[in-house]
Design a protein around this motif. Structure first.
Motif, PDB file in Angstrom:
ATOM      1  N   ASP A 146       0.824  -1.220   0.000  1.00 32.46           N
ATOM      2  CA  ASP A 146       0.000   0.000   0.000  1.00 32.46           C
ATOM      3  C   ASP A 146       0.855   1.265   0.000  1.00 32.46           C
ATOM      4  O   ASP A 146       0.402   2.317  -0.438  1.00 32.46           O
ATOM      5  CB  ASP A 146      -0.938   0.020   1.214  1.00 32.46           C
ATOM      6  CG  ASP A 146      -2.061  -0.993   1.102  1.00 32.46           C
ATOM      7  OD1 ASP A 146      -2.277  -1.548   0.002  1.00 32.46           O
ATOM      8  OD2 ASP A 146      -2.728  -1.241   2.137  1.00 32.46           O
ATOM      9  N   GLN A 147       2.099   1.164   0.456  1.00 31.70           N
ATOM     10  CA  GLN A 147       3.013   2.308   0.443  1.00 31.70           C
ATOM     11  C   GLN A 147       3.774   2.415  -0.882  1.00 31.70           C
ATOM     12  O   GLN A 147       4.666   3.238  -1.018  1.00 31.70           O
ATOM     13  CB  GLN A 147       4.015   2.195   1.592  1.00 31.70           C
ATOM     14  CG  GLN A 147       3.401   2.352   2.958  1.00 31.70           C
ATOM     15  CD  GLN A 147       4.409   2.144   4.076  1.00 31.70           C
ATOM     16  OE1 GLN A 147       5.523   1.661   3.873  1.00 31.70           O
ATOM     17  NE2 GLN A 147       4.007   2.504   5.282  1.00 31.70           N
ATOM     18  N   GLY A 148       3.436   1.561  -1.823  1.00 27.19           N
ATOM     19  CA  GLY A 148       4.052   1.634  -3.140  1.00 27.19           C
ATOM     20  C   GLY A 148       5.238   0.710  -3.347  1.00 27.19           C
ATOM     21  O   GLY A 148       5.885   0.765  -4.401  1.00 27.19           O
ATOM     22  N   ASN A 149       5.551  -0.134  -2.390  1.00 26.39           N
ATOM     23  CA  ASN A 149       6.654  -1.083  -2.532  1.00 26.39           C
ATOM     24  C   ASN A 149       6.253  -2.261  -3.411  1.00 26.39           C
ATOM     25  O   ASN A 149       5.103  -2.704  -3.386  1.00 26.39           O
ATOM     26  CB  ASN A 149       7.073  -1.617  -1.158  1.00 26.39           C
ATOM     27  CG  ASN A 149       7.727  -0.558  -0.313  1.00 26.39           C
ATOM     28  OD1 ASN A 149       8.835  -0.145  -0.587  1.00 26.39           O
ATOM     29  ND2 ASN A 149       7.011  -0.102   0.715  1.00 26.39           N
ATOM     30  N   ARG A 150       7.219  -2.765  -4.160  1.00 29.04           N
ATOM     31  CA  ARG A 150       7.024  -4.011  -4.907  1.00 29.04           C
ATOM     32  C   ARG A 150       7.335  -5.136  -3.931  1.00 29.04           C
ATOM     33  O   ARG A 150       8.481  -5.301  -3.501  1.00 29.04           O
ATOM     34  CB  ARG A 150       7.953  -4.061  -6.110  1.00 29.04           C
ATOM     35  CG  ARG A 150       7.675  -2.966  -7.136  1.00 29.04           C
ATOM     36  CD  ARG A 150       8.750  -2.863  -8.171  1.00 29.04           C
ATOM     37  NE  ARG A 150      10.013  -2.529  -7.495  1.00 29.04           N
ATOM     38  CZ  ARG A 150      11.222  -2.795  -7.958  1.00 29.04           C
ATOM     39  NH1 ARG A 150      11.380  -3.389  -9.116  1.00 29.04           N
ATOM     40  NH2 ARG A 150      12.291  -2.464  -7.286  1.00 29.04           N
ATOM     41  N   VAL A 151       6.318  -5.914  -3.557  1.00 25.70           N
ATOM     42  CA  VAL A 151       6.427  -6.886  -2.470  1.00 25.70           C
ATOM     43  C   VAL A 151       6.281  -8.306  -2.991  1.00 25.70           C
ATOM     44  O   VAL A 151       5.382  -8.616  -3.772  1.00 25.70           O
ATOM     45  CB  VAL A 151       5.354  -6.617  -1.386  1.00 25.70           C
ATOM     46  CG1 VAL A 151       5.425  -7.656  -0.269  1.00 25.70           C
ATOM     47  CG2 VAL A 151       5.508  -5.201  -0.816  1.00 25.70           C
ATOM     48  N   LEU A 152       7.178  -9.159  -2.514  1.00 32.13           N
ATOM     49  CA  LEU A 152       7.098 -10.604  -2.727  1.00 32.13           C
ATOM     50  C   LEU A 152       6.915 -11.254  -1.369  1.00 32.13           C
ATOM     51  O   LEU A 152       7.643 -10.937  -0.426  1.00 32.13           O
ATOM     52  CB  LEU A 152       8.384 -11.133  -3.375  1.00 32.13           C
ATOM     53  CG  LEU A 152       8.533 -12.663  -3.441  1.00 32.13           C
ATOM     54  CD1 LEU A 152       7.490 -13.276  -4.374  1.00 32.13           C
ATOM     55  CD2 LEU A 152       9.950 -13.039  -3.881  1.00 32.13           C
ATOM     56  N   THR A 153       5.934 -12.139  -1.257  1.00 31.53           N
ATOM     57  CA  THR A 153       5.791 -12.947  -0.052  1.00 31.53           C
ATOM     58  C   THR A 153       6.208 -14.372  -0.390  1.00 31.53           C
ATOM     59  O   THR A 153       5.958 -14.859  -1.498  1.00 31.53           O
ATOM     60  CB  THR A 153       4.348 -12.951   0.488  1.00 31.53           C
ATOM     61  OG1 THR A 153       3.462 -13.426  -0.520  1.00 31.53           O
ATOM     62  CG2 THR A 153       3.925 -11.556   0.936  1.00 31.53           C
ATOM     63  N   VAL A 154       6.854 -15.019   0.576  1.00 31.04           N
ATOM     64  CA  VAL A 154       7.318 -16.393   0.401  1.00 31.04           C
ATOM     65  C   VAL A 154       6.786 -17.207   1.566  1.00 31.04           C
ATOM     66  O   VAL A 154       7.049 -16.881   2.732  1.00 31.04           O
ATOM     67  CB  VAL A 154       8.863 -16.457   0.357  1.00 31.04           C
ATOM     68  CG1 VAL A 154       9.327 -17.896   0.185  1.00 31.04           C
ATOM     69  CG2 VAL A 154       9.415 -15.573  -0.752  1.00 31.04           C
ATOM     70  N   ASP A 155       6.045 -18.251   1.261  1.00 28.29           N
ATOM     71  CA  ASP A 155       5.465 -19.102   2.298  1.00 28.29           C
ATOM     72  C   ASP A 155       6.345 -20.331   2.487  1.00 28.29           C
ATOM     73  O   ASP A 155       6.360 -21.227   1.647  1.00 28.29           O
ATOM     74  CB  ASP A 155       4.045 -19.514   1.908  1.00 28.29           C
ATOM     75  CG  ASP A 155       3.240 -20.058   3.073  1.00 28.29           C
ATOM     76  OD1 ASP A 155       3.843 -20.364   4.129  1.00 28.29           O
ATOM     77  OD2 ASP A 155       2.009 -20.164   2.937  1.00 28.29           O
TER      78      ASP A 155
END
Length: 179
Positions: free
Chosen positions: A28-37
């Motif tokens: 939401d702050q504009g970061n390109r985010v990757l989540t890893v489970d």
């Protein structure tokens, strides 16, 4: 790129919830985010990839990346939440057995996460509620480790074990120990 690992030696302390909401706040702050489970309980995966075919998730899962069956970059799925995900399936439970024949898998995974730096600003990794190779892989990749705690006596006991595990990985990778 910053890699944030959410870890605890005990379940029920809010690891996956922390990972989900942290990833959403960062996106939401504009970061390109990757989540890893990296948790075979799959809560993060279920949250972000609920509408995806389980067979597709399994084909592109963290287990496939950790065991070198698929390139890490090919395991990334874009969720409808503007967050990229490398999902988990129960197959991840087999990873500790795999380590017996592929001792470099943990360090290779950390290196491959780091190689994604041009594509993402932040990686958020959810881990299982136990010590072991999935936690070691997440620890080896991490810049920051967040440990959700509650006042449960077992959570506090697990915290000491978790710090010992983190320090063992730090020693093996040449990083500074946690005090």
């Amino acid at each position: 790129m910053k890699v944030i690992t959410i870890a605890s030696g005990k379940g029920g302390v809010g690891k996956s919830t922390t990972a989900v909401f942290l990833a959403q706040a960062l996106a939401d702050q504009g970061n390109r985010v990757l989540t890893v489970d990296l948790d075979p309980n799959n809560s993060l995966t279920d949250y972000f990839l609920r509408e995806y075919d389980p067979a597709e998730i399994a084909y592109r899962s963290t287990y496939m990346a950790l065991t070198n069956q698929r390139p890490l970059v090919d395991c990334i799925i874009q969720s409808e939440f503007n967050i990229a995900v490398i999902g988990s399936t129960p197959d991840l439970l087999k990873f500790p057995v795999h380590i017996a024949t592929d001792s470099m898998a943990v360090l290779r995974f950390a290196s491959r996460i780091r190689a994604l730096g041009a594509d993402f600003d932040v990686v958020v990794i959810d881990t299982p509620p136990s010590l072991g190779p999935m936690l070691d892989a997440a620890t080896a990749a991490a810049d920051t480790i967040i440990v959700p705690l509650n006042k449960d006596r077992w959570a506090m006991q697990c915290y000491g074990l978790l710090i010992d595990s983190i320090n063992n990985v730090a020693e093996g990778t040449g990083r500074s120990p946690v005090h």
